[in-house]
Design a protein around this motif. Structure first.
Motif, PDB file in Angstrom:
ATOM      1  N   GLY A  63       0.841  -1.184   0.000  1.00 59.43           N
ATOM      2  CA  GLY A  63       0.000   0.000   0.000  1.00 59.43           C
ATOM      3  C   GLY A  63       0.872   1.228   0.000  1.00 59.43           C
ATOM      4  O   GLY A  63       1.840   1.304   0.745  1.00 59.43           O
ATOM      5  N   PRO A  64       0.587   2.210  -0.835  1.00 63.56           N
ATOM      6  CA  PRO A  64       1.435   3.397  -0.910  1.00 63.56           C
ATOM      7  C   PRO A  64       1.295   4.261   0.326  1.00 63.56           C
ATOM      8  O   PRO A  64       0.230   4.335   0.921  1.00 63.56           O
ATOM      9  N   ALA A  65       2.378   4.861   0.713  1.00 62.97           N
ATOM     10  CA  ALA A  65       2.349   5.841   1.795  1.00 62.97           C
ATOM     11  C   ALA A  65       1.801   7.142   1.217  1.00 62.97           C
ATOM     12  O   ALA A  65       1.807   7.336   0.004  1.00 62.97           O
ATOM     13  N   PRO A  66       1.302   8.034   2.061  1.00 70.16           N
ATOM     14  CA  PRO A  66       0.846   9.318   1.523  1.00 70.16           C
ATOM     15  C   PRO A  66       1.950   9.985   0.709  1.00 70.16           C
ATOM     16  O   PRO A  66       3.099  10.018   1.116  1.00 70.16           O
ATOM     17  N   CYS A  67       1.597  10.478  -0.447  1.00 69.73           N
ATOM     18  CA  CYS A  67       2.576  11.012  -1.402  1.00 69.73           C
ATOM     19  C   CYS A  67       2.514  12.526  -1.460  1.00 69.73           C
ATOM     20  O   CYS A  67       2.455  13.101  -2.537  1.00 69.73           O
TER      21      CYS A  67
ATOM     22  N   PRO B  76      -9.381  -1.819  -1.734  1.00 63.03           N
ATOM     23  CA  PRO B  76      -8.869  -0.545  -1.240  1.00 63.03           C
ATOM     24  C   PRO B  76      -7.393  -0.683  -0.851  1.00 63.03           C
ATOM     25  O   PRO B  76      -7.015  -1.601  -0.130  1.00 63.03           O
ATOM     26  N   ILE B  77      -6.565   0.224  -1.350  1.00 60.18           N
ATOM     27  CA  ILE B  77      -5.139   0.216  -1.024  1.00 60.18           C
ATOM     28  C   ILE B  77      -4.801   1.596  -0.500  1.00 60.18           C
ATOM     29  O   ILE B  77      -5.066   2.600  -1.161  1.00 60.18           O
ATOM     30  N   GLY B  78      -4.214   1.649   0.678  1.00 55.59           N
ATOM     31  CA  GLY B  78      -3.844   2.940   1.240  1.00 55.59           C
ATOM     32  C   GLY B  78      -3.804   2.905   2.752  1.00 55.59           C
ATOM     33  O   GLY B  78      -3.447   1.901   3.363  1.00 55.59           O
ATOM     34  N   SER B  79      -4.223   3.991   3.345  1.00 60.91           N
ATOM     35  CA  SER B  79      -4.148   4.143   4.791  1.00 60.91           C
ATOM     36  C   SER B  79      -5.168   3.237   5.492  1.00 60.91           C
ATOM     37  O   SER B  79      -6.173   2.845   4.903  1.00 60.91           O
ATOM     38  N   PRO B  80      -4.903   2.921   6.768  1.00 62.23           N
ATOM     39  CA  PRO B  80      -5.870   2.128   7.523  1.00 62.23           C
ATOM     40  C   PRO B  80      -7.249   2.794   7.579  1.00 62.23           C
ATOM     41  O   PRO B  80      -8.264   2.112   7.490  1.00 62.23           O
TER      42      PRO B  80
ATOM     43  N   THR C  18      -9.114   2.107   4.222  1.00 62.59           N
ATOM     44  CA  THR C  18      -9.592   0.731   4.076  1.00 62.59           C
ATOM     45  C   THR C  18     -10.707   0.423   5.070  1.00 62.59           C
ATOM     46  O   THR C  18     -11.669  -0.259   4.733  1.00 62.59           O
ATOM     47  N   GLN C  19     -10.606   0.951   6.297  1.00 64.26           N
ATOM     48  CA  GLN C  19     -11.655   0.730   7.294  1.00 64.26           C
ATOM     49  C   GLN C  19     -12.959   1.388   6.867  1.00 64.26           C
ATOM     50  O   GLN C  19     -14.033   0.801   7.010  1.00 64.26           O
ATOM     51  N   ALA C  20     -12.870   2.608   6.341  1.00 67.85           N
ATOM     52  CA  ALA C  20     -14.081   3.298   5.890  1.00 67.85           C
ATOM     53  C   ALA C  20     -14.737   2.542   4.733  1.00 67.85           C
ATOM     54  O   ALA C  20     -15.962   2.407   4.687  1.00 67.85           O
ATOM     55  N   PHE C  21     -13.930   2.024   3.822  1.00 68.65           N
ATOM     56  CA  PHE C  21     -14.475   1.261   2.705  1.00 68.65           C
ATOM     57  C   PHE C  21     -15.193   0.013   3.206  1.00 68.65           C
ATOM     58  O   PHE C  21     -16.328  -0.262   2.803  1.00 68.65           O
ATOM     59  N   LEU C  22     -14.546  -0.745   4.084  1.00 66.87           N
ATOM     60  CA  LEU C  22     -15.173  -1.970   4.587  1.00 66.87           C
ATOM     61  C   LEU C  22     -16.373  -1.683   5.468  1.00 66.87           C
ATOM     62  O   LEU C  22     -17.335  -2.440   5.466  1.00 66.87           O
ATOM     63  N   ARG C  23     -16.334  -0.603   6.209  1.00 70.68           N
ATOM     64  CA  ARG C  23     -17.486  -0.227   7.033  1.00 70.68           C
ATOM     65  C   ARG C  23     -18.708   0.002   6.141  1.00 70.68           C
ATOM     66  O   ARG C  23     -19.803  -0.460   6.442  1.00 70.68           O
ATOM     67  N   GLU C  24     -18.499   0.677   5.025  1.00 73.29           N
ATOM     68  CA  GLU C  24     -19.597   0.925   4.088  1.00 73.29           C
ATOM     69  C   GLU C  24     -20.072  -0.389   3.454  1.00 73.29           C
ATOM     70  O   GLU C  24     -21.272  -0.636   3.335  1.00 73.29           O
ATOM     71  N   ARG C  25     -19.138  -1.240   3.065  1.00 71.29           N
ATOM     72  CA  ARG C  25     -19.481  -2.521   2.440  1.00 71.29           C
ATOM     73  C   ARG C  25     -20.255  -3.411   3.412  1.00 71.29           C
ATOM     74  O   ARG C  25     -21.244  -4.036   3.049  1.00 71.29           O
ATOM     75  N   ILE C  26     -19.818  -3.463   4.652  1.00 71.58           N
ATOM     76  CA  ILE C  26     -20.488  -4.288   5.662  1.00 71.58           C
ATOM     77  C   ILE C  26     -21.859  -3.707   5.987  1.00 71.58           C
ATOM     78  O   ILE C  26     -22.804  -4.440   6.259  1.00 71.58           O
ATOM     79  N   GLY C  27     -21.993  -2.388   5.934  1.00 74.58           N
ATOM     80  CA  GLY C  27     -23.301  -1.763   6.134  1.00 74.58           C
ATOM     81  C   GLY C  27     -24.316  -2.237   5.100  1.00 74.58           C
ATOM     82  O   GLY C  27     -25.468  -2.502   5.421  1.00 74.58           O
TER      83      GLY C  27
ATOM     84  N   GLU D 181      -4.645  -7.460   7.443  1.00 76.60           N
ATOM     85  CA  GLU D 181      -5.569  -7.696   8.561  1.00 76.60           C
ATOM     86  C   GLU D 181      -5.466  -6.627   9.635  1.00 76.60           C
ATOM     87  O   GLU D 181      -6.433  -6.390  10.358  1.00 76.60           O
ATOM     88  N   THR D 182      -4.324  -5.970   9.751  1.00 72.90           N
ATOM     89  CA  THR D 182      -4.197  -4.903  10.741  1.00 72.90           C
ATOM     90  C   THR D 182      -5.090  -3.718  10.409  1.00 72.90           C
ATOM     91  O   THR D 182      -5.422  -2.934  11.280  1.00 72.90           O
ATOM     92  N   HIS D 183      -5.492  -3.592   9.136  1.00 72.27           N
ATOM     93  CA  HIS D 183      -6.348  -2.480   8.729  1.00 72.27           C
ATOM     94  C   HIS D 183      -7.829  -2.788   8.909  1.00 72.27           C
ATOM     95  O   HIS D 183      -8.628  -1.871   9.001  1.00 72.27           O
ATOM     96  N   VAL D 184      -8.212  -4.059   8.911  1.00 71.61           N
ATOM     97  CA  VAL D 184      -9.629  -4.391   8.847  1.00 71.61           C
ATOM     98  C   VAL D 184     -10.109  -5.346   9.932  1.00 71.61           C
ATOM     99  O   VAL D 184     -11.249  -5.783   9.895  1.00 71.61           O
ATOM    100  N   GLY D 185      -9.277  -5.659  10.889  1.00 74.34           N
ATOM    101  CA  GLY D 185      -9.638  -6.632  11.915  1.00 74.34           C
ATOM    102  C   GLY D 185     -10.932  -6.313  12.638  1.00 74.34           C
ATOM    103  O   GLY D 185     -11.797  -7.172  12.802  1.00 74.34           O
TER     104      GLY D 185
END
Length: 119
Positions: free
Chosen positions: A7-11, A41-45, A48-57, A96-100
């Motif tokens: 995942g890329p670091a902020p650029c 989703p590739i990027g900051s935790p 990725t958490q916001a993306f999965l939160r929406e998907r799980i919703g 897994e550290t991003h979405v646990g």
């Protein structure tokens, strides 16, 4: 190793590359470093958490509708269509550290649905 995800670091310090065709990367990529690639989703935790939160919703709505089906129909649809298969792609592509926490939430929703369906 093949099981690691990059995942890329902020650029913030890197300008867009010269010669890069317009529209290949999202406009905010060079500011935030977040991108969707092949549906993952590739990027900051936080990204990725916001993306999965929406998907799980969205999946939570489906799980609630399964409770209105009969026992056998609801359980069969849950088992084959609405549980593991819906998030396995993200379990394989996102660290897994991003979405646990989000995956634990989904697991709790599935357990609750099974409990409500089976009684």
């Amino acid at each position: 190793s093949p099981s690691r995800t990059w995942g890329p670091a902020p650029c913030t310090a890197l300008p867009p590359r010269p010669g890069m065709p317009q529209g290949v990367l999202p406009e905010n990529f060079h500011k935030e470093g977040n991108i969707m690639m092949l549906g993952a989703p590739i990027g900051s935790p936080e990204f990725t958490q916001a993306f999965l939160r929406e998907r799980i919703g969205k999946l939570e709505t489906n799980l609630k509708m399964l409770k209105k089906c009969g026992r056998q129909t609801g359980y069969t649809l849950l088992r084959y269509c609405s549980a593991y298969g819906k998030l396995v792609f993200y379990m394989r592509t996102v660290p897994e550290t991003h979405v646990g926490e989000e995956l634990l939430r989904f697991d709790a929703l599935v357990r609750e649905t099974v409990s409500d369906i089976c009684g």
